[in-house]
Design an enzyme around this catalytic site. Sequence first.
Site, short mmCIF file in Angstrom:
data_model
loop_
_atom_site.label_atom_id
_atom_site.label_comp_id
_atom_site.label_asym_id
_atom_site.label_seq_id
_atom_site.Cartn_x
_atom_site.Cartn_y
_atom_site.Cartn_z
N HIS A 1 -18.38 -2.21 0.24
CA HIS A 1 -18.58 -1.04 -0.61
C HIS A 1 -18.99 -1.47 -2.01
CE1 HIS A 1 -14.72 -1.72 -2.51
NE2 HIS A 1 -14.06 -1.55 -1.38
N HIS B 1 -17.33 -4.49 -3.90
CA HIS B 1 -17.77 -5.83 -3.50
C HIS B 1 -19.14 -6.14 -4.11
CE1 HIS B 1 -15.33 -4.37 0.09
NE2 HIS B 1 -14.61 -5.39 -0.37
N CYS C 1 2.72 -6.39 4.32
CA CYS C 1 1.72 -5.32 4.28
C CYS C 1 0.44 -5.86 4.91
CB CYS C 1 1.46 -4.85 2.85
SG CYS C 1 0.06 -3.72 2.75
N CYS D 1 -2.85 -5.59 2.76
CA CYS D 1 -2.85 -6.58 1.66
C CYS D 1 -2.85 -8.00 2.21
CB CYS D 1 -1.59 -6.50 0.80
SG CYS D 1 -1.41 -5.09 -0.26
N CYS E 1 3.67 0.59 0.40
CA CYS E 1 2.86 -0.31 -0.43
C CYS E 1 2.12 0.56 -1.44
CB CYS E 1 1.86 -1.07 0.44
SG CYS E 1 0.48 -1.73 -0.51
N HIS F 1 -1.78 0.70 -0.79
CA HIS F 1 -2.36 1.25 0.44
C HIS F 1 -1.63 2.47 0.99
CE1 HIS F 1 -3.89 -2.92 0.29
NE2 HIS F 1 -5.00 -2.30 0.61
N LYS G 1 -8.36 5.72 -5.85
CA LYS G 1 -8.74 4.46 -5.22
C LYS G 1 -9.69 4.79 -4.06
CE LYS G 1 -6.56 0.66 -2.89
NZ LYS G 1 -6.83 -0.59 -3.49
N LYS H 1 -11.12 5.11 2.95
CA LYS H 1 -11.78 5.78 4.08
C LYS H 1 -11.09 7.10 4.39
CE LYS H 1 -14.26 3.10 7.39
NZ LYS H 1 -14.23 2.32 8.61
#
Length: 508
Positions: A19, A22, A127, A130, A144, A147, A301, A304
Site C-alpha cells: 500500500h 510501503h 500478536c 505484529c 493489541c 491491530h 490507521k 482492510k
Amino acid sequence: MKDSYYITTPIYYANDVLHIGHTYTTVAADIITRWKKNSVNNVFFLTGSDEHGSKICEAAKEKNKEPLAYCNEIVDSFKNTWQQLNIEYTSFIRTTDTVHILTVEKFIQALYDNGDIYKSNYEGLYCVPCEKFLSPTELVNDLCPDHNTKPVKQCEENYFFRLSKYRDQLIELITNKNHLQHFDILPEQRRNEVLGKLKLGLDDISISRTNLPWAIPLPFDKSQTIYVWIDALLNYISAIGYADDSEKTQFKKFWPADVHLLAKDILWFHSVIWPAMLLALKLPLPAKVFSHGFFTVEGQKMSKTIGNVLHAEDLVKIYGVDATRFLLLTAFPFGSDGDISLALFKEKYNAHLANNIGNFVSRVTNMAQKYFNGKVTIPENWPDPEITEILKILEPADTHISNVRVDSFIEIMISLSSWGNLYIDKNAPWQLAKTDMKALEKVLYNALIIIKYIAVLSSAVMPESAVKIWKTIDEKQDIQECARNLAKLSPLTGSNVNKPEILFPKIL
Ligand code: ME8
C-alpha cells in the site's frame, strides 16, 4: 573515504499487496539512491520481501495455497509496483532465497557458538499481525493497540538471545556522537524514545518457535525454527554476501549500511535488536536508522477491515508516476506522522506541480519560442548577481540527501520555481518585448537557467519529467555532471528551446 553508499528499505511482509505506506519508504530510498549515484560510484539500494512466519502462513491458507506459491505471487506484485513507480533497486532479497537462508544459519550458529544463545521457558502473549510478543502493559482492553486483535497465549521452551548483555554498549553508541561507532537514530524525537525505553531495562528475547514449520530451522536444534524477525533483520547482510567467504564480497564494499529507512512501527527491532545482534558478532553497526512519519487515512490507521487502504496505483492513475512520487514525499515533513487523503494530494498537486513548476516551465519556454524563436543567447556579464544569489539555494542539496531529508531537498525545487514565477511577474517580459529586447532576452535566459536546475533536482524525484524538461530547453550537458557540480553554475548549452509538453495539467 568509502566510495560506496548502502541504503535499505524494510523487507515488506508478503502476506498482501503493497500500500501507499510501503511506497512512501521505497520512493524516498529511490530518490536518495538516484541523487547519491551522481557523486558516489557504488550505490546499493536494497529492498525485498519477508516471507516466513505465521502471518504469511495464515494468508496463504486463506487462499488455499502453499506458502511459497502464495509468496511467489505476492512478490511478483511487489516487483510490478516498483517497476510502475520507476524504482531502481539494486537487489530484491527474499527471505526464502537460498543465500538468505544460508546466511541466517551461519549467523545464528555463530551467536550460539559465542554463548549468546541459551534455552529457557517462555510464556507470553503473541500478536500474529505484529509477529511479536506484547507485554500486558502494552495491551488496550486486552487487545493489541495496533491491530485491535487478541494476542494468543504461548508457552514453550525456546532459545533466547542475550539481548540484555548489550544494553549499556548500545546506550553508549547511541548517545556518544564522538564514538567511532556512533549509531544514529533519527529524527531526534525517535532517538529519545528508544533511549528512554532502553534506560528502563532490557530483557533477553526468545528467538525460536516450536510449532511453526514455515520458517528456517535452527541449525543446532532442528526441532525449532527461527523467529521471523531475527530471520528478517539478517536480510541486510545476506543480500550483500555476508555468507560468501571469498575475499571480494559485496559485504566488504558496502557494510556497514549508511541508512536503514523505515517507520516507527518497526523502529525497536532496528534500533535495539538488530544492532545488538551485530555487536554480538563484533560487526560494525549501520551509520543510521531513519524513521519517517506514519500515514493515517482520514484519521484512521489503514486497514482492510475499515476499507480505507490507499495504494500508490490509485494516485498513479490520477497524477502519473512522477507526480505520485513527488506528492508522497511532499505530503508531510519526512519525520512526522500525518493524515493523508485524496483531497490533500489534489491540493498539493495543483499548488506545487500544475500552478507552480509546470506553469513556470511552460510560460518561460513559450515566451522563448514566441519572442526569440527558441534561440535565447547568453547575456553579457552572465551570471548576474541576482542569479548567483538565488542559486545559492542549491548549496544544501547534498546535505539534505545525506541527512535523509528528502522533503527539504524537494523544497529547494519548489522554492526555485516560486522564485522564478515571481521573477517573471516582476520583470513582465510582455512589456519588455515592446521596449527592450536585450533586457527581455536576459530575463528569459535567467529563467531558463532556473528551469535547468529544477530539472537537475527533478532527475532524482521525477526522472521522466526531468528528461522532458531537459529536452525542452535543449540541454546538451550531462544531467549527472551538472548535479555533481551544483556549486559551479553552468550556462545553457543548447541553442534551441523547444515547444513544451504540458508537464502537469491542472486537475479540477
Ligand atoms: O514490518 N505510513 O513489514 P511491513 C508510512 N516485514 N509507512 C508505512 C505505513 C504507513 N501507514 N505502513 C507501512 C514489516 N509503512 C517487516 C519488516 S525489515 C527487516 C522487516 C512502511 O510490510 C514503513 O516503512 O509491515 C514500515 O516500517 C514498513 O512499511 C512496514 O512494512
